[in-house]
Design an enzyme around this catalytic site. Sequence first.
Site, short mmCIF file in Angstrom:
data_model
loop_
_atom_site.label_atom_id
_atom_site.label_comp_id
_atom_site.label_asym_id
_atom_site.label_seq_id
_atom_site.Cartn_x
_atom_site.Cartn_y
_atom_site.Cartn_z
N ASN A 1 1.17 1.41 -6.50
CA ASN A 1 0.53 1.95 -7.70
C ASN A 1 1.19 3.28 -7.98
O ASN A 1 0.94 4.27 -7.29
CB ASN A 1 -0.98 2.11 -7.45
N LYS B 1 0.75 5.20 -10.41
CA LYS B 1 -0.13 6.14 -11.13
C LYS B 1 0.65 6.79 -12.29
O LYS B 1 1.47 6.12 -12.89
CB LYS B 1 -0.74 7.16 -10.16
N HIS C 1 -9.93 1.05 -10.59
CA HIS C 1 -9.46 2.08 -9.66
C HIS C 1 -10.44 3.26 -9.69
O HIS C 1 -10.97 3.60 -10.75
CB HIS C 1 -8.05 2.53 -10.03
N GLU D 1 -9.99 6.31 -9.73
CA GLU D 1 -9.62 7.38 -10.68
C GLU D 1 -10.08 7.03 -12.10
O GLU D 1 -10.38 7.91 -12.89
CB GLU D 1 -8.10 7.64 -10.61
N GLU E 1 -10.50 0.82 -1.33
CA GLU E 1 -9.88 2.14 -1.34
C GLU E 1 -10.98 3.20 -1.19
O GLU E 1 -11.60 3.59 -2.20
CB GLU E 1 -9.12 2.38 -2.64
N GLY F 1 -4.89 9.93 -1.63
CA GLY F 1 -4.09 11.13 -1.91
C GLY F 1 -4.45 12.33 -1.06
O GLY F 1 -4.06 13.45 -1.35
N SER G 1 -3.84 6.64 1.38
CA SER G 1 -2.89 7.30 2.29
C SER G 1 -2.19 6.34 3.24
O SER G 1 -1.98 6.67 4.41
CB SER G 1 -3.57 8.44 3.05
P1 13P Z 1 -2.41 7.16 -1.96
O1 13P Z 1 -1.63 6.10 -1.22
O2 13P Z 1 -1.52 8.17 -2.65
O3 13P Z 1 -3.49 7.76 -1.13
O4 13P Z 1 -3.15 6.40 -3.18
C1 13P Z 1 -3.87 5.25 -2.93
C2 13P Z 1 -4.25 4.63 -4.20
O5 13P Z 1 -5.07 5.15 -4.93
C3 13P Z 1 -3.57 3.39 -4.59
O6 13P Z 1 -4.17 2.80 -5.70
#
Ligand code: 13P
Length: 246
Positions: free
Chosen positions: A9, A11, A95, A97, A167, A173, A208
């Site tokens: 992803n 982002k 997601h 976010e 997740e 992150g 992560s």
């Molecule tokens: P990270 O791997 O940067 O922690 O992000 C995970 C994520 O949100 C994947 O959709």
Amino acid sequence: MRRPLIVGNWKMHGSLQANESLVQGVVARWSGVHLAEVGVCPPAVYLSQVSQLLASTNIGCGAQDVSWAETGAYTGEISAAMLADVGCQYVIVGHSERREYHAESSELVARKFIAAQSAGLTPILCVGETLAQREADETLAVIGEQLQAAVELAGRKAMTAAVIAYEPVWAIGTGLTATPEQAQEVHEFIRDQLGEAGAAVRILYGGSVKPSNAAELFAQPDIDGALVGGASLNSEDFYRICQAAE
Ligand code: 13P
């Protein structure tokens, strides 16, 4: 047997030039026949570019979000049919976010899930608890509610053709990863909630994931792969995570 799946992803990262070199780096490392399935989800404006770069490779392309609506006056939205039209196979829905910054409810996410499947895309349904919810011992209740919304609207059978990504919000992150045991507990719970459909559905872990922790996560019986954020922007790191799923 469930085929392992690793999805990057990206982002809100990338540019025409950066995407090209990242894709080249991943394709060069991941050519040939593999046990694991691999895909990347660039920002929507780059989907055409990236799906063309990936044409005739063994790497799939997906989007990070989709409209619940089929077509019409929805300024700024992108339909599932449009995503399929530019070469997507997958789309991430729900997601954290998007749930947090765009106030997406579990019901809206369920409608996006249905829109994706109606257009022949594989939805990657994200679920996960916040740190406060984990500390209040609400993890399984939160995951259960997020899952149930999609099951109620789409039906359990629809889940077999979907992918679920667990997740934990506190692990995204942050560099903090759920321990393999913490992740396994939730993955097993998700599979149980889905009854018969649970045996077929692929459940990815996200939060992560790095080359150094991928193998121990993938060794868990109910972890079928990963949804990778930051580490998917580096072709060598992403490749090493994919390799750990082989
Ligand atoms: P990270 O791997 O940067 O922690 O992000 C995970 C994520 O949100 C994947 O959709």
